[in-house]
Write an enzyme that holds these catalytic residues in place. Structure first.
Site, short mmCIF file in Angstrom:
data_model
loop_
_atom_site.label_atom_id
_atom_site.label_comp_id
_atom_site.label_asym_id
_atom_site.label_seq_id
_atom_site.Cartn_x
_atom_site.Cartn_y
_atom_site.Cartn_z
N LYS A 254 0.81 -1.25 0.00
CA LYS A 254 0.05 0.01 0.11
C LYS A 254 1.05 1.23 0.02
O LYS A 254 1.86 1.19 0.75
CB LYS A 254 -0.84 0.05 1.42
CG LYS A 254 -1.83 -1.05 1.22
CD LYS A 254 -2.96 -0.84 2.55
CE LYS A 254 -3.90 -1.71 2.58
NZ LYS A 254 -5.03 -1.56 1.63
N ARG A 328 -10.16 -11.56 1.60
CA ARG A 328 -11.16 -12.54 1.12
C ARG A 328 -10.43 -13.89 1.11
O ARG A 328 -11.06 -14.74 1.18
CB ARG A 328 -11.45 -12.00 -0.31
CG ARG A 328 -10.20 -11.93 -1.21
CD ARG A 328 -10.64 -11.05 -2.60
NE ARG A 328 -10.78 -9.71 -2.37
CZ ARG A 328 -11.00 -8.70 -3.29
NH1 ARG A 328 -11.27 -9.12 -4.39
NH2 ARG A 328 -10.94 -7.37 -2.92
N1 BES Z 1 -8.18 -3.82 4.26
C1 BES Z 1 -8.16 -3.19 2.65
C2 BES Z 1 -9.78 -2.59 2.66
C3 BES Z 1 -9.92 -1.37 3.28
C4 BES Z 1 -9.62 -0.06 2.39
C5 BES Z 1 -10.24 -1.25 4.59
C6 BES Z 1 -9.67 1.16 3.34
C7 BES Z 1 -10.62 -0.07 5.17
C8 BES Z 1 -10.19 1.23 4.51
C9 BES Z 1 -8.32 -4.48 1.89
O1 BES Z 1 -7.47 -5.62 2.23
C10 BES Z 1 -7.62 -4.13 0.70
O2 BES Z 1 -6.59 -3.54 0.59
N2 BES Z 1 -8.42 -4.24 -0.50
C11 BES Z 1 -8.13 -3.83 -1.76
C12 BES Z 1 -8.68 -4.67 -2.63
C13 BES Z 1 -8.04 -4.61 -3.97
C14 BES Z 1 -6.40 -4.97 -4.03
C15 BES Z 1 -8.73 -5.38 -5.28
C16 BES Z 1 -8.48 -2.21 -1.88
O3 BES Z 1 -9.85 -2.00 -1.51
O4 BES Z 1 -7.97 -1.53 -2.47
ZN ZN Z 2 -5.62 -5.42 1.67
#
Ligand code: BES
Ligand code: ZN
Ligand code: ZN
Length: 480
Positions: A254, A328
């Site tokens: 991230k 997931r």
């Molecule tokens: N934990 C994050 C989702 C999230 C984002 C929670 C903002 C709380 C606030 C999750 O694991 C994630 O990073 N999801 C990605 C998925 C993508 C790579 C398909 C996302 O939402 O960007």
């Molecule tokens: Zn994530």
């Protein structure tokens, strides 16, 4: 903070100060005691929320109408306004039926005065500890029982907030598991903690892959509660929580700005603990099986990679296209494990809660959770419980076109969508691949990525963890 209801007039109650909630109609008509003083200090001006009148030792707080959410918000503003005063107790006359007013007032005060000061050297001091609510001619036993229930729910919401707010090096998978065990022991329900070896034995290849690069080993926790004097036909509810104690994104790292707050990626698992604790303390006549998937998504030489193909517990193969879509993967295996381990005894409902996608926050805004699943009736029931409890939730519908986007050329399924649109729904559809045919109608997925953790105050929610969706889950369990 404690609250007591008295079937009496306000004058007969001893307290350090009085509080009056003024609805829009009374404010417009300036139909309030101390009207002249309030006029003088600008209380009736738009945007002014509260004023204290020293001569009568009364705090006035505005609200739109006497409806539960407005009452909670006003109670929270009351606590904020009284922070600098040294009153230990206040009294308020219930302006509407006490069965509506008292529990909402108490909940708003308890949730609204929450602060997270675990890591502060200097703790703030709060003097206010007793609330008296009065209305003549209503049953003290009945209203005080409602207040006791309200106290249980609010206490557990605040407990979840504390846990979610805790730093990732404190709230590690083993630590969160231990906290769950402590809660279970204290309240007398069962807790089983499973380690890495167990995950291996159970072929939970997706969960293990996510956990692999962390120095903190993963934990799968199973919590079980059976009511002591359960009647026949007690419903059984399965609660499943995403418990990423930290989500760095893994090798699909991230960006820094998106990584902060990812300690809150365990909010689903924490909410399962809190909702179960509340249900047990309330003595609800429902069986509950809770499952927490606890691990950390990190980087390192042994990290799982985009391009890896994982084998989940149900033997489905998953092409990893983004290691940041890790929740997931963990949930896939936990869903499989939960359904398999309950195969012989069966269950009636299965709810998973997860800070699953940023896309859900984009779709609904940061205050609203997404509700997904196959059963319109179940989703409607959850939405109505959310409404009653004070959580914001909205349905996001599945469709066959979006389902195509998680197809993989080389494995049974891909862990993220080929499109940037509809990410909350495609994530839920990925989970759907791990829900057995016979359980499709029993399953609802809650994407709590927005409201679980918000970096500003909103209503009676503080900066940081909100404790969502504990109140909705408790309301649902109550409804059974
Ligand atoms: N934990 C994050 C989702 C999230 C984002 C929670 C903002 C709380 C606030 C999750 O694991 C994630 O990073 N999801 C990605 C998925 C993508 C790579 C398909 C996302 O939402 O960007
Ligand atoms: Zn994530
Ligand atoms: Zn995550």
């Amino acid at each position: 903070m404690q609250a007591t209801f008295k079937s009496a007039t306000l004058e007969t109650i001893e307290a350090s100060a009085s509080v009056v909630f003024v609805d829009k109609k009374s404010a417009d008509e300036k139909n309030v005691a101390d009207a002249a003083e309030l006029e003088e200090c600008g209380f009736f001006k738009e945007g002014v929320e509260s004023r204290y009148v020293g001569s009568s030792r009364t705090l006035y707080v505005k609200l739109k109408e006497f409806e539960a959410e407005e009452i909670k918000h006003a109670a929270s503003k009351m606590c904020a306004a009284l922070k600098d005063y040294s009153f230990e107790s206040i009294k308020i006359a219930s302006p509407v039926e006490a069965s509506l007013f008292a529990p909402a007032f108490f909940e708003g005060a308890t949730l609204g005065s929450y602060t997270f000061e675990k890591y502060k050297s200097e703790k703030s001091e709060t003097k206010l500890n007793t609330l008296f609510i009065a209305k003549e001619g209503e049953s003290e036993a009945k209203i005080n029982a409602l207040l006791a229930q309200s106290a249980i729910v609010s206490k557990n919401v605040n407990f979840v907030r504390d846990l979610v707010n805790s730093a990732p090096d404190d709230a590690t998978p083993t630590e969160v598991a231990q906290i769950a065990a402590n809660v279970a022991k204290e309240l007398g329900f069962d807790c089983e903690i499973m380690d890495e070896e167990f995950l291996q034995k159970e072929s939970m290849g997706a969960f293990l892959a996510v956990a692999r690069a962390s120095k903190h080993p993963p934990r799968l926790v199973k919590l079980s509660y059976k009511p002591k004097n359960g009647f026949e036909n007690v419903k059984k509810v399965v609660l499943i929580g995403k418990g990423l104690t930290y989500d760095s994104g893994g090798l699909s790292l991230k960006p820094s700005d998106y990584m902060v707050t990812m300690k809150a990626d365990k909010a689903g698992a924490c909410a399962v603990i809190g909702a179960m604790a509340a249900a047990v303390e309330l003595g609800l006549n429902v069986e509950i099986e809770g499952f927490l998937g606890l691990c950390e998504n990190m980087i390192g030489g042994n990290a799982y990679k985009p391009d890896d193909v994982l084998v989940a517990k149900n033997s489905k193969t998953i092409e990893v296209r983004n290691t940041d879509a890790e929740g997931r993967l963990v949930l896939a295996d936990v869903l499989c494990y939960a359904q398999e381990s309950l195969k012989s005894s069966g269950f009636d409902y299965m709810i998973d809660m997860a800070t699953l996608t940023g896309a859900c926050v984009v779709a609904l805004g940061e205050y609203t959770s997404g509700v997904m699943g196959h059963s319109e009736d179940f989703k409607t029931a959850i939405l109505s419980c959310a409404d009653k409890a004070g959580d914001l939730m909205a349905p996001l519908p599945f469709n066959k076109h979006l389902r195509k986007l998680i197809k993989s050329e080389i494995a049974d399924i891909a862990n993220c969508s080929s499109s940037r649109y509809g990410g909350a729904i495609t994530a839920a559809m990925f989970l759907d691949e791990f829900v057995e045919e016979e359980n499709k109608q029993k399953w609802v997925h809650l994407d709590i990525a927005g409201p679980a953790y918000v970096e500003k105050n909103w209503g009676y929610n503080p900066h940081g963890a909100s404790g969502a969706p504990v109140r909705t889950i408790v309301e649902f369990l109550k409804s059974l």
